[in-house]
Design a protein around this motif. Sequence first.
Motif, PDB file in Angstrom:
ATOM      1  N   SER A 312      -0.824  22.953  -2.186  1.00 60.12           N
ATOM      2  CA  SER A 312      -2.248  23.246  -2.372  1.00 60.12           C
ATOM      3  C   SER A 312      -3.079  21.994  -2.579  1.00 60.12           C
ATOM      4  O   SER A 312      -4.302  22.074  -2.714  1.00 60.12           O
ATOM      5  CB  SER A 312      -2.434  24.177  -3.575  1.00 60.12           C
ATOM      6  N   LYS A 313      -2.437  20.850  -2.591  1.00 63.73           N
ATOM      7  CA  LYS A 313      -3.136  19.613  -2.891  1.00 63.73           C
ATOM      8  C   LYS A 313      -2.542  18.480  -2.077  1.00 63.73           C
ATOM      9  O   LYS A 313      -1.364  18.525  -1.697  1.00 63.73           O
ATOM     10  CB  LYS A 313      -3.002  19.309  -4.393  1.00 63.73           C
ATOM     11  N   VAL A 314      -3.335  17.463  -1.805  1.00 64.58           N
ATOM     12  CA  VAL A 314      -2.832  16.267  -1.136  1.00 64.58           C
ATOM     13  C   VAL A 314      -3.238  15.049  -1.945  1.00 64.58           C
ATOM     14  O   VAL A 314      -4.245  15.066  -2.679  1.00 64.58           O
ATOM     15  CB  VAL A 314      -3.365  16.132   0.311  1.00 64.58           C
ATOM     16  N   TYR A 315      -2.442  14.000  -1.828  1.00 64.27           N
ATOM     17  CA  TYR A 315      -2.732  12.720  -2.470  1.00 64.27           C
ATOM     18  C   TYR A 315      -2.855  11.666  -1.373  1.00 64.27           C
ATOM     19  O   TYR A 315      -1.989  11.573  -0.502  1.00 64.27           O
ATOM     20  CB  TYR A 315      -1.620  12.341  -3.449  1.00 64.27           C
ATOM     21  N   VAL A 316      -3.930  10.889  -1.438  1.00 64.77           N
ATOM     22  CA  VAL A 316      -4.218   9.904  -0.400  1.00 64.77           C
ATOM     23  C   VAL A 316      -4.321   8.523  -1.042  1.00 64.77           C
ATOM     24  O   VAL A 316      -5.065   8.346  -2.030  1.00 64.77           O
ATOM     25  CB  VAL A 316      -5.523  10.229   0.350  1.00 64.77           C
ATOM     26  N   TYR A 317      -3.595   7.563  -0.496  1.00 65.16           N
ATOM     27  CA  TYR A 317      -3.687   6.188  -0.989  1.00 65.16           C
ATOM     28  C   TYR A 317      -4.912   5.532  -0.376  1.00 65.16           C
ATOM     29  O   TYR A 317      -5.017   5.410   0.838  1.00 65.16           O
ATOM     30  CB  TYR A 317      -2.418   5.415  -0.637  1.00 65.16           C
ATOM     31  N   ASP A 318      -5.853   5.099  -1.230  1.00 63.91           N
ATOM     32  CA  ASP A 318      -7.134   4.562  -0.764  1.00 63.91           C
ATOM     33  C   ASP A 318      -7.270   3.062  -0.947  1.00 63.91           C
ATOM     34  O   ASP A 318      -8.368   2.518  -0.784  1.00 63.91           O
ATOM     35  CB  ASP A 318      -8.289   5.271  -1.475  1.00 63.91           C
ATOM     36  N   GLY A 319      -6.198   2.365  -1.288  1.00 66.73           N
ATOM     37  CA  GLY A 319      -6.245   0.911  -1.329  1.00 66.73           C
ATOM     38  C   GLY A 319      -6.428   0.337  -2.721  1.00 66.73           C
ATOM     39  O   GLY A 319      -6.178   0.991  -3.737  1.00 66.73           O
ATOM     40  N   LEU A 320      -6.890  -0.926  -2.782  1.00 61.91           N
ATOM     41  CA  LEU A 320      -6.974  -1.697  -4.019  1.00 61.91           C
ATOM     42  C   LEU A 320      -8.409  -1.736  -4.541  1.00 61.91           C
ATOM     43  O   LEU A 320      -9.357  -1.928  -3.784  1.00 61.91           O
ATOM     44  CB  LEU A 320      -6.466  -3.121  -3.789  1.00 61.91           C
ATOM     45  N   PHE A 321      -8.526  -1.571  -5.860  1.00 60.88           N
ATOM     46  CA  PHE A 321      -9.813  -1.631  -6.545  1.00 60.88           C
ATOM     47  C   PHE A 321      -9.732  -2.653  -7.681  1.00 60.88           C
ATOM     48  O   PHE A 321      -8.652  -2.880  -8.245  1.00 60.88           O
ATOM     49  CB  PHE A 321     -10.197  -0.267  -7.123  1.00 60.88           C
ATOM     50  N   ARG A 322     -10.874  -3.231  -8.004  1.00 58.65           N
ATOM     51  CA  ARG A 322     -10.976  -4.155  -9.124  1.00 58.65           C
ATOM     52  C   ARG A 322     -11.723  -3.475 -10.266  1.00 58.65           C
ATOM     53  O   ARG A 322     -12.732  -2.789 -10.056  1.00 58.65           O
ATOM     54  CB  ARG A 322     -11.735  -5.408  -8.696  1.00 58.65           C
TER      55      ARG A 322
END
Length: 647
Positions: A312-322
């Motif tokens: 029922s859910k997905v997880y998406v890797y969105d990269g690097l944040f500071r």
Amino acid sequence: MTSHIPSPTPPPLIPKPEPVTDSDLETRIPTSSIFNSNPQAPPLQQPSPNLYTEFNNVAETFRSAFAQRLKRHDDVTVLDSLTGAIVPVPEEEHPVPVSYDPSPSLAATRKQQPKPQERSSELVRITDVGPEGERQFREVVRKTRMVYDSLRIFLILEEMREEFGNGPRRRGRADSKAASMMKERFLWLNRDKRIVGSIPGVQVGDIFFFRLELCVMGLHGQTQAGIDYLIGSRSSNGEPIATSVIVSGGYEDDDDQGDVIIYTGHGGQDKLGRQAEHQKLEGGNLAMERSMYYGIEVRVVRGFKYENSVSSKVYVYDGLFRIVDSWFDVGKSGFGVFKFRLERIGGQVEMGTSVLKFAKTLKTDPLSVRPSGYVSFDISNRKENVPVYLFNDIDDDREPLYYEYLANASFPILFRQSSGNAAGGCECVKGCGSGCVCEAKNGGQFAYDYSGNLVRMRPLIHECGPACKCPPNCRNRVTQKGLRSRLEVFRSVETGWGVRSLDILHAGAFICEYVGVALTREQANILTMNGDTLVYPGRFSSARWKDWGDLSQVFPDDDYERRPSYPQIPPVDFAMDVSKLRNVACYISHSADSNVIVQFVLHDHNNLMFPRVMLFAAENIPPMTELSLDYGVSDDDWSSPKLAICN
């Protein structure tokens, strides 16, 4: 910035506990000592030149430590004094390597490694591994995800078999059990190093369907907490450091604006997910503040509801944040919460969540987001279950419109008359189950799970056919239902014409049939003499995919009775002419590292010489990702990224 916090008497609710490994071992520090001070980092320790990694061929990439300012000491890059919070630690005398090769026996494995490998306290950053190194890392990630998916599906089917024999019972979580079994077999990745920054082999936009899959990949090590960090008691300078966060809307004070996130710290929630008390500067909250102080980036994974057949859910890797700012504020529920401002680091590819939202809009209102470039909104002319878009914003080429669209492959008439449907079908009026005739045809195991995903690669799949009495929703009727995912043929500078999906394609999901006019060897020889180029399905390569469903790394060979044996079939020796009649599959590009594989299937006839050529997803494919297929053509015969007939 510190806001005044009122002191109302909190309701008698039980706060939501944080993981023991993250909070119980952490020393609490007063708020004022962190936000109003600037402590001097401890002196630099001498780094060890030998930084072990499970990937021996690219071990040298682990020698780079991270910092805002770097210095050179011989051939090793280390931290200066300001960023000495993260330094290499001496390697253990006898490190326990992570093995990805099948073990000869489970007993032998347990004898060599009696306990699951703990996460390392050494923080490293992997910098430039090069194209070949990235390809090898990516392959390890693919194989590990393949084992996880195969094991999860296997456990689900095992429970259903037990229910069939013993009656209904409460089912366990197959995703959790699969992760636990892989951890016991030392199949989790990146356990010997705590990686800061990008994980080799994991790309921005990668999609995961289960939270525990993030742990298996080493992308996020916490099963519940949203902040993953190295606790202070294991850090070289006694300070915790955050490495990744999950943004999933679990806190009412979160504000997700895409490239900028106002992230709420963890803690203080009751069992219903409501803020019930003030948050404290400890555990992950303190780690986030320390990462901000030292300028250390964090990985961001977003989780949200998205319609799919797996979860029922997905997880998406969105990269690097500071982390650029942090403060203590009054939340919407009146309790004090810590807030952190995260800004995405530039130079990265587009976020996966943005692509998902874009693709979702394309399915319902394409012109609102792409007002130009569409050549046709359905090149199949309603011959498919769903429309097939044709998009070209590069030039005026409209070639796909000049061919007649064929939804199913055409086989020789004489062959069809001779083969017929001589074999009898099943009698399963409520749907095929254990002991079915069609199950026996498939080596004693059905090829698909109950979601229609391919369980294991095999030489040939026998689906239920016209002679079977099972209903259309039978689990053994998958490819014959036709196209289900929204596909788009698009013009590409690199590959000429390409194909991408507007939907998420789960690993093992059916995509479409490769369609053309089937020719016998004799007919093919005549056409090739005239200079025509044909497609030979027998040459399609699925070498990488043959490991799909192989659980020999999880179960020892002497106890792995679940490895089925399939009858051999004659070589597939027919050709496919797509020069006049074709479908969307004919525009799929060639790649040696393909994300689409070929599986031969029979359902409307019984001639083993002419199976249907069905295409399945070899991995989890995000929307708008180009599909690729290994046509099995040698480099000498490959002069362009596409077959000449489809370019």
